[in-house]
Design an enzyme around this catalytic site. Structure first.
Site, mmCIF file in Angstrom:
data_model
loop_
_atom_site.group_PDB
_atom_site.id
_atom_site.type_symbol
_atom_site.label_atom_id
_atom_site.label_comp_id
_atom_site.label_asym_id
_atom_site.label_seq_id
_atom_site.Cartn_x
_atom_site.Cartn_y
_atom_site.Cartn_z
ATOM 1 N N GLU A 105 12.925 -8.503 -3.244
ATOM 2 C CA GLU A 105 13.267 -7.238 -3.913
ATOM 3 C C GLU A 105 14.775 -7.011 -3.918
ATOM 4 O O GLU A 105 15.329 -6.523 -4.892
ATOM 5 C CB GLU A 105 12.551 -6.062 -3.244
ATOM 6 N N HIS A 154 0.643 1.081 0.196
ATOM 7 C CA HIS A 154 0.380 1.068 -1.246
ATOM 8 C C HIS A 154 0.124 2.494 -1.728
ATOM 9 O O HIS A 154 -0.619 2.710 -2.676
ATOM 10 C CB HIS A 154 -0.831 0.190 -1.587
#
Lengths: 450, 426
Positions: B148, B218
């Site tokens: 990322e 999540h």
């Protein structure tokens, strides 16, 4: 039954893209001195290099058993007896048994998520068997290390409790998604969904082990991660730390060819993960991850070197993710069904070891049938039990955020929810239904701090 | 603390909000799914869901008349904006298809535009980039290795060359390795260069918020972590039409934008989406339901929960009825979608609260230092004398998003309802 092949010629996914020119540095016959404060010979020839193998080939893969379960020439078979071999095999078979059932349980909506370990049984069980039960394991990154815990006696009930998040789930009290195990008793640090974060932590764990007189000559830290996670900065940080600040840590890369949909050929351009080890001055080996005996030998030796040198060691186990990434994934959207079928048949780690056991007279068709029936029965029993149990107390929503004194905000919010539950808990249907699933029915949310 | 004594609440309500009682207008039951019928919906039965939400524009006409929509036509060389609706078409899309549509337009119209991220080439784990690699080539739509910080940094580099970089971080929960690149690099790029360099071409898309079974990693809504990073914009759409227009605006905005897509809406929110190129304004909130008694402010997924709470308030099911004072059922609540969280539309929100005197902010992120804290501070400063009740925040508790506990952690309809009652009867 298919006929196993002795030499597996299926190209490794990582090798699909051969690099046009792999060049290693040439060393001069007559060096013109040494660069000061180094061992680097001075040369007059301008040369670039991009390989660590000293030639055009790739880093070799260590193997003990061939595809038909026969030791290859010169291979040293680890000394295991019939009983131990059967234990290895049982644990390898337990994984797909659990996978088959829990995958379907997820499909029925009874658990929220699942990840299979199909195809990676040898890497997981072989490495677990090569370690001591109190070597510190940081498993994460693909959450496929359940087999390590099972090898250490975590038990099928423990697995089920975590997957269902019921009141027996000690791993995380139902707070984490399925497959996020943890158990201090089994020296297995709790899994996090974040990728690679535990790799530098493993270096710290190794460092702490080394400082502990009772464990420094005995235990290592071991961290499992996929070839995808090895792209994160944390991988590089972890390797660098464990080599520079000597920390006995085994870095175990499970190169299964895919990070969700991304094939390893798009994950790196170099020679896999193993090629990075020498860059950090780390002892490195690439092993056939579908050969349980090779994995055992490699990890055993990795641990020995770790303890001896007190530094990091890198093991890259080459395997293949036969299953989908997870229950949220359909891998046939990005790879062929036939490719997967071929891998399952031609290079099945469980079959390979069974053939070896059969050749030693340690396993038979009868053994196989009995084992499969028993495992299935055990797993089904544990599943039914886990399904019937309630969750932890709802109060646990607010616990463990901090140790020590409960801060005012958590206390007030806990009391606020208790008030809301008292007011609406029985008249608001969605809450009433949900509260019934908790052991305390929500009754214990309020009250003084625990 | 809420007031559990409903009689007290009712009395307080009568004392404090006589306006409501005097109002001659019938209570607006805009959420009622069975119009004209008097029987209240059963608990959890006829309540508005995302799929049936009145917030979604499901006819062509409705879609083309989306407020604030600005067409970006190809023949727009004169600079004149054609606000013609006739002749324009719409297509039924869910939110991931709307994302894909916006990306396709961005790629088609801007040769420098590239789309990249983990698993983007096969269509992305949420299908937002489906077919784009085939349509525009793997050179422009490509997978990145799993890093990322690398993705964000790579995007910054592309944008620094004046190109358009549209990066995807697979889950907002996984944006933190890129925090340094985003906060120290992207946000400060223009400022530190004395305005000589900028990375306005960077847009980072990332799926956000809870889905009901995501657990710790999540489910998060990390928008609040970026609030202090001036130089960034943070945009969160609520529906397919909004998503397409806001995403195209984000891509073309002269600043780096973090575009957070509520992932539960990818499939569940369906609208007729105009097929032409259009944008919706950044930095502007949108009033979804006008009202005069309370301002209810949210963004993304909880907007739908807010409409459920409004339905419970105006027509509570029998089991809840005793807890919802009759005097409050006619309250006209103004529902506002903040849309851009940074820099947020202080003017629009304050104008509303000046009229209503009451503000409830709803977000999924933990209450402490969430976006609601910033909004509350600014509103109390600007509306101090107009406020009839303290600004109320209904948000996630200050705990991680535990899987099995989610229904009691996320701000659900009943908690919003309680917040509305508390604030209306203060």
């Amino acid at each position: 039954m298919f006929r196993p092949v002795r030499s597996i010629r299926l190209p490794l996914h990582t090798a699909v893209k051969y690099r046009a020119l792999a060049t290693a540095p040439k060393f001069p016959v007559h060096a013109q001195g040494i660069l000061p404060t180094s061992q680097s010979p001075i040369v007059s020839e301008l040369q670039f290099f991009n390989s660590v193998t000293g030639g055009a080939g790739q880093i070799p893969t260590y193997r003990v058993l061939d595809g038909a379960g026969v030791p290859i020439d010169g291979a040293e078979v680890p000394e295991i007896n019939e009983e131990f071999a059967q234990k290895l095999y049982e644990h390898m078979q337990l994984l797909p048994t659990l996978d088959n059932i829990l995958y379907n349980v997820q499909r029925q909506g009874k658990i929220s998520f699942y990840m299979t370990a199909y195809g990676e049984e040898a890497t997981i069980i072989g490495s677990a068997a090569a370690l001591a039960p109190d070597d510190e394991v940081l498993g994460e990154c693909q959450y496929r290390e359940m087999g390590v815990l099972l090898w250490r006696g975590f038990g099928i009930n423990g697995v089920m409790a975590q997957c269902f998040g019921n009141q027996e789930d000690k791993s995380g009290k139902g707070r984490q998604m399925p497959m996020h195990f943890g158990s201090p008793q089994h020296h297995f640090h709790t899994i996090s969904s974040t990728l690679a974060t535990q790799i530098p932590q493993a270096a710290g764990v190794g460092f702490a082990l080394k400082r502990d007189p009772a464990r420094r000559d005995k235990n290592v830290a071991v961290v499992y991660f996929g070839e995808g996670a090895a792209s994160e900065g944390d991988f590089h940080a972890g390797m660098l730390l464990a080599s520079t600040i000597p920390s006995p840590t085994v870095f175990l890369a499970r190169n299964n060819g895919f990070a969700i949909s991304t094939p390893s050929s798009e994950q790196y351009y170099g020679d896999g993960i193993a090629a990075r080890g020498p860059g950090y001055g780390v002892d490195t080996v690439r092993v056939d991850g579908n050969d349980i005996l090779a994995v055992m030998n490699a990890v055993k030796e990795a641990k020995r070197r770790c303890l001896e040198g007190g530094r990091a060691v890198l093991v890259e186990a080459m395997t293949y993710r036969v299953g989908h990434h997870s229950t949220s994934d359909d891998s046939f959207a990005y790879r062929g069904r036939q490719e997967v079928e071929n891998r399952k048949k031609i290079d099945n780690p469980i079959t390979r070891f069974r053939l070896y056991m059969e050749s030693k007279g340690w396993w038979s068709e009868q053994h196989e049938e009995d084992l499969k029936a028993r495992l299935k029965k055990d797993v089904m029993q544990a599943f039914k039990r886990a399904e019937s149990l309630k969750r932890h107390d709802l109060r646990e929503l607010f616990t463990d955020v901090y140790g020590g004194e409960e801060p005012w905000n958590i206390r007030e919010q806990r009391e606020e929810l208790a008030g809301l539950l008292k007011k609406y808990g029985q008249v608001w249907e969605p809450w009433r239904n949900e509260l019934a699933a908790f052991k305390d029915g929500g009754e214990k949310v309020g009250g003084p701090p625990s | 603390m809420f007031v559990p004594n409903t009689k007290l609440a009712l009395r307080t309500a009568k004392q404090r909000i006589p306006l409501l009682l005097q109002s001659s207008a019938p209570p607006r039951r805009w959420q009622s799914t069975v119009e004209g019928k008097v029987e209240p919906p059963p608990a959890g039965g006829h309540l508005p869901s995302i799929a049936t939400s009145k917030m979604l524009r499901t006819t062509r006409d409705d879609a083309l008349r989306t407020p604030g929509l600005a067409w970006t036509d190809d023949d727009d060389s004169t600079g004149a904006v054609r606000n013609i609706v006739g002749g324009r078409e719409t297509r039924k899309m869910n939110m991931y298809q709307a994302v894909r549509d916006a990306l396709s337009i961005a790629l088609a119209k801007d040769d420098t535009a590239v789309v990249f991220g983990e698993d983007v080439a096969f269509g992305g784990v949420f299908r937002c980039t489906m077919g784009l690699a085939e349509e525009f080539g793997r050179e422009r739509v490509f997978n990145t290795p799993l890093t990322e910080q690398g993705i964000a940094g790579f995007g910054i580099g592309i944008a620094s060359m004046g190109h358009t970089a549209i990066a995807e971080i697979q889950f907002a929960d996984y944006i933190f390795p890129a925090f340094d690149q985003i906060v120290n690099e992207a946000a400060k790029y223009r400022y530190r260069a004395g305005g000589q360099f900028n990375i306005g071409g960077l847009t980072i898309r990332t799926p956000t918020m809870a889905v009901g079974h995501g657990g710790l990693y999540h489910s998060q809504s990390p928008e609040g972590y970026f609030m202090g990073a001036s130089g960034l914009k943070i945009v969160i759409p609520r529906s397919p039409i909004q998503c397409k227009g806001l995403l195209l605006a984000a891509i073309r905005d002269p600043n780096p934008v973090i575009f957070m897509e509520p992932k539960i809406l990818y499939r569940s929110a369906v609208e007729q989406v105009p097929i032409d190129d259009y944008t919706l304004p950044l930095g502007r909130a949108e009033t979804l339901i006008p009202g005069a008694d309370l301002t209810l402010l949210s963004w993304g997924t909880p907007l739908y929960t807010c409409t459920t709470a409004l339905s419970l308030l105006s027509s509570p099911p029998p089991a809840l009825a005793p807890l919802v004072p009759a005097a409050l059922r006619g309250a006209r609540v103004e529902l506002i979608d903040l849309r851009t969280v940074l820099p947020w539309d202080v003017e629009g929100v304050v104008a509303s609260v000046e009229r209503t005197g009451r503000l409830v902010v709803v977000h999924e992120a933990s209450v402490t230092a969430g976006v609601g804290a910033e909004v509350a501070a600014e509103v109390q400063k600007r509306c101090f004398l107009k406020l009839k009740a303290p600004v109320k925040r209904v948000a996630g508790w200050d705990v991680p998003a535990g899987l099995q506990y989610e229904k009691f952690n996320m701000p659900d309809a009943i908690r919003i309802l309680d917040g509305l009652i508390e604030t209306l009867s203060y």
